[in-house]
Design an enzyme around this catalytic site. Structure first.
Site, PDB file in Angstrom:
ATOM      1  CG  ASP A  28      39.625  34.987  48.393  1.00 20.03           C
ATOM      2  OD1 ASP A  28      39.468  34.011  49.148  1.00 20.03           O
ATOM      3  OD2 ASP A  28      38.836  35.952  48.351  1.00 20.03           O
ATOM      4  CG  ASP A  59      42.700  29.070  33.500  1.00 19.18           C
ATOM      5  OD1 ASP A  59      42.989  28.881  34.707  1.00 19.18           O
ATOM      6  OD2 ASP A  59      42.095  28.229  32.803  1.00 19.18           O
ATOM      7  CE  LYS A 118      37.913  31.093  48.865  1.00 19.30           C
ATOM      8  NZ  LYS A 118      36.983  32.220  48.832  1.00 19.30           N
ATOM      9  CD1 TRP A 163      41.069  39.677  49.718  1.00 17.31           C
ATOM     10  CD2 TRP A 163      42.626  38.111  49.331  1.00 17.31           C
ATOM     11  NE1 TRP A 163      40.817  38.615  50.555  1.00 17.31           N
ATOM     12  CE2 TRP A 163      41.749  37.640  50.341  1.00 17.31           C
ATOM     13  CE3 TRP A 163      43.666  37.297  48.920  1.00 17.31           C
ATOM     14  CZ2 TRP A 163      41.910  36.379  50.941  1.00 17.31           C
ATOM     15  CZ3 TRP A 163      43.823  36.043  49.521  1.00 17.31           C
ATOM     16  CH2 TRP A 163      42.955  35.597  50.525  1.00 17.31           C
ATOM     17  N   GLY A 214      38.191  42.380  43.520  1.00 14.58           N
ATOM     18  CA  GLY A 214      39.405  43.164  43.726  1.00 14.58           C
ATOM     19  C   GLY A 214      39.669  43.659  45.146  1.00 14.58           C
ATOM     20  CG  ASP A 249      39.170  36.615  38.687  1.00 16.65           C
ATOM     21  OD1 ASP A 249      39.180  36.472  39.924  1.00 16.65           O
ATOM     22  OD2 ASP A 249      38.306  36.064  37.962  1.00 16.65           O
TER      23      ASP A 249
HETATM   24  N1  SAM Z   1      39.763  37.906  46.538  1.00 18.39           N
HETATM   25  C1  SAM Z   1      38.677  38.466  45.755  1.00 18.39           C
HETATM   26  C2  SAM Z   1      38.292  39.771  46.370  1.00 18.39           C
HETATM   27  O1  SAM Z   1      38.693  40.011  47.496  1.00 18.39           O
HETATM   28  O2  SAM Z   1      37.616  40.549  45.714  1.00 18.39           O
HETATM   29  C3  SAM Z   1      37.490  37.513  45.668  1.00 18.39           C
HETATM   30  C4  SAM Z   1      37.810  36.277  44.859  1.00 18.39           C
HETATM   31  S1  SAM Z   1      36.393  35.343  44.423  1.00 18.39           S
HETATM   32  C5  SAM Z   1      35.964  34.640  45.949  1.00 18.39           C
HETATM   33  C6  SAM Z   1      37.034  33.970  43.544  1.00 18.39           C
HETATM   34  C7  SAM Z   1      37.541  34.304  42.159  1.00 18.39           C
HETATM   35  O3  SAM Z   1      38.260  33.169  41.652  1.00 18.39           O
HETATM   36  C8  SAM Z   1      36.453  34.568  41.115  1.00 18.39           C
HETATM   37  O4  SAM Z   1      36.514  35.903  40.693  1.00 18.39           O
HETATM   38  C9  SAM Z   1      36.794  33.592  39.961  1.00 18.39           C
HETATM   39  O5  SAM Z   1      36.651  34.186  38.677  1.00 18.39           O
HETATM   40  C10 SAM Z   1      38.259  33.302  40.236  1.00 18.39           C
HETATM   41  N2  SAM Z   1      38.753  32.069  39.599  1.00 18.39           N
HETATM   42  C11 SAM Z   1      38.259  30.805  39.705  1.00 18.39           C
HETATM   43  N3  SAM Z   1      38.984  29.951  38.942  1.00 18.39           N
HETATM   44  C12 SAM Z   1      39.972  30.685  38.343  1.00 18.39           C
HETATM   45  C13 SAM Z   1      41.041  30.375  37.435  1.00 18.39           C
HETATM   46  N4  SAM Z   1      41.248  29.123  36.989  1.00 18.39           N
HETATM   47  N5  SAM Z   1      41.862  31.374  37.019  1.00 18.39           N
HETATM   48  C14 SAM Z   1      41.663  32.648  37.458  1.00 18.39           C
HETATM   49  N6  SAM Z   1      40.664  33.006  38.315  1.00 18.39           N
HETATM   50  C15 SAM Z   1      39.835  32.039  38.751  1.00 18.39           C
END
Ligand code: SAM
Length: 291
Positions: free
Chosen positions: A118, A93, A158, A55, A53, A77
């Site tokens: 991200d 998703d 990203k 961002w 969280g 997420d």
């Molecule tokens: N931006 C976040 C922060 O600043 O705290 C960090 C994000 S983290 C690097 C990547 C996130 O992408 C993970 O929490 C993962 O659950 C989510 N993610 C991956 N595939 C996803 C999908 N299909 N739908 C939703 N979230 C997804």
């Protein structure tokens, strides 16, 4: 590793804790904003792939009331995320249409000014595979963005600058007037991670947002739902003398034009076919003897 050694090794990790950010990635979004002013005039923002969280924290700190309109932030997420004041959370998703509908529902039918993503899949360590999955996640983010972003809006996501990244840039340029790639100082130089900053959303005139993946979601016996500029029809041409042999028909060994049949070896046999070993074993009666 002692508690302080990661603090020493990673200054952004330490600063994130000192300043109350949930992850060091907060600095990446802040540094993208320093260059591109992505929060200017934004009242509706979506944070895709938001957990844990940081961002969303940045968004809730940076978005300001515009006249009498309070900012609205929706975070999505797969993982559950601890609550954040001023942030509406959806555990879902980003590849699903229902998630896009839920987001729009929270904006009372209005579109977002800004979508950030991200997203990162679980890394396998196989670079090609990781890059491919990351690219698919960006396309999913772009896809959902086309449902929820207003014309002129901004999309930040990203990316991994891998081999096929120019294809991704070309795809993004179809939808945005300007596409930049940004490498914030807080993103390690050793990482191929970077952020695309796509400005001025401007989809093709007849583009119809569609979450269907034609290879996976649409059975062949269904009417194809892809329409407008999404749908491309290429000419189908039958070639070769149509009075020639029919490749689906079985012909006798002797027919008009080839009166006496003689079996011949193929002009060039495969040099080292994968079934070579199996053939050798068969010839040596290996299979019968081992029964
Ligand atoms: N931006 C976040 C922060 O600043 O705290 C960090 C994000 S983290 C690097 C990547 C996130 O992408 C993970 O929490 C993962 O659950 C989510 N993610 C991956 N595939 C996803 C999908 N299909 N739908 C939703 N979230 C997804």
């Amino acid at each position: 590793m002692g508690k302080s050694s990661k603090d020493k090794r990673d200054v952004y990790y330490r600063l994130a804790k000192e300043q109350g950010w949930r992850a060091r990635s907060a600095f990446k979004l802040l540094q993208v904003d320093e260059e591109f002013n992505i929060f200017d005039g934004v009242t509706r923002a979506v944070d895709l792939c938001a957990a844990p969280g940081s961002w969303s924290q940045v968004l809730s700190k940076k978005l300001k009331r515009q006249g009498d309109v309070d900012p609205k932030i929706v975070a999505v997420d797969l993982q559950a995320m601890a609550p954040l004041p001023g942030v509406i959370q959806i555990q879902g998703d980003i590849t699903k249409l229902t998630t896009a509908e839920q987001i729009i529902g929270h904006f009372d039918g209005e579109s977002a000014d800004l979508v950030v993503s991200d997203g990162a899949p679980d890394v396998t360590g196989l670079h090609d595979l990781d890059e491919y999955i990351q690219a698919q996640l960006i396309l999913a983010a772009l896809n959902i963005t086309t449902h929820i972003l207003r014309r002129g809006g901004t999309f930040v996501a990203k990316i991994f600058r891998g081999k096929d990244v120019t294809l991704l840039y070309a795809q993004l340029k179809v939808f945005f007037k300007t596409v930049h790639v940004a490498k914030p100082r807080s993103s390690r130089n050793s990482s191929i991670e970077a952020f695309i900053v796509c400005l001025d959303y401007n989809p093709p005139a007849d583009y119809v947002p569609n979450m269907a993946n034609p290879l996976m979601d649409v059975p062949y016996n269904m009417e194809n739902p892809i329409v407008g500029s999404n749908r491309v029809v290429v000419p189908f041409v039958a070639c070769g003398d149509l009075r020639g042999f029919d490749s689906d028909r079985t012909y006798g060994l002797e027919f008009e034009g080839t009166p006496s049949y003689e079996s011949r070896e193929p002009t060039q046999s495969p040099i080292n076919p994968p079934y070579k070993k199996a053939l050798e074993l068969k010839r040596s009666n290996f299979y019968n003897n081992s029964l």
